[in-house]
Each structure stands twice: as C-alpha cells, then as structure tokens.
Design a protein around this motif. Structure first.
Motif, short mmCIF file in Angstrom:
data_model
loop_
_atom_site.label_atom_id
_atom_site.label_comp_id
_atom_site.label_asym_id
_atom_site.label_seq_id
_atom_site.Cartn_x
_atom_site.Cartn_y
_atom_site.Cartn_z
N LEU A 126 -6.33 6.91 -0.22
CA LEU A 126 -6.40 5.52 0.21
C LEU A 126 -7.45 4.76 -0.59
N LEU B 138 0.82 -1.21 0.00
CA LEU B 138 0.00 0.00 0.00
C LEU B 138 0.85 1.26 0.00
N SER B 139 1.92 1.28 0.79
CA SER B 139 2.78 2.47 0.83
C SER B 139 3.37 2.77 -0.53
N THR C 119 0.71 4.76 6.50
CA THR C 119 -0.47 5.03 5.69
C THR C 119 -1.69 5.40 6.53
N SER D 101 -5.88 0.04 5.99
CA SER D 101 -4.65 0.77 6.30
C SER D 101 -4.53 1.03 7.79
N SER E 171 -10.59 3.33 8.32
CA SER E 171 -9.81 2.44 7.46
C SER E 171 -10.64 1.24 7.02
#
Length: 102
Positions: free
Chosen positions: A48, A15-16, A35, A66, A82
C-alpha cells in the motif's frame, strides 16, 4: 471582475488497479475488504505504501487512504494504519500536502 479559481488538485488513481497491475497484489484474497485487506500484515502495508509513493511520484497532490471498507466502529486498528500509511507517504513526498480518508 476576474473569477478566482481554486488550486487544481490531482488525486491518486485507482488504488486496486495500481496494486494489482504494478505491485503483484491479488485482491480476490480480500473479497470483503478489498484494499483494506492489505492492512492486516506488514507485507500488505508495504505494498500500500509503495502504491501511495508511486502516486506522489506521478504527480498526485492528494492521497486517499485505503480505509473505505473499514470504519471506526468495526476496525480501528486498520483505519488508523490506513491513515498512517497515507500520511507517511505524504510526509516523505510532499510535506504539508493533503491526505484524505476515504
């Protein structure tokens, strides 16, 4: 006897890296939260969500939230946001697919 195999699940990627390389996010602004720092405002949450959407578009069948730098005891609003983002992305792309909290 033929061995049964569980269905293959494709997880989202890093994800980063997705956020930094494809969504213009500078995660050095969030040294403690990574994140999860993006959960603090609407612009961060939109990035996101865009990352989650990109993973589903690329064929992911499981999205990780996240939330790995949050916990129910420290920031319930960020944790809830999230999870909500992951579920919204799932519902838009693949209703009924799995969404995991990490």
């Amino acid at each position: 006897m033929k061995k049964l195999r569980p269905a293959l699940k494709i997880l989202d990627g890093g994800l980063s890296t997705q956020l930094e390389n494809h969504h213009g996010v500078d995660l050095t602004k969030y040294p403690k939260l990574w994140t999860a720092g993006l959960l603090a405002d609407a612009a961060g949450r939109a990035k996101l969500r865009a990352a989650h959407d990109a993973y589903y578009a690329a064929g992911a069948s499981v999205i990780l939230s996240s939330s790995y730098q949050t916990s129910p005891g420290t920031d319930t609003a960020a944790l809830a946001a999230s999870i909500e983002l992951a579920l919204d992305a799932r519902d838009a792309a693949a209703p009924g697919a799995e969404a995991w909290v990490s």
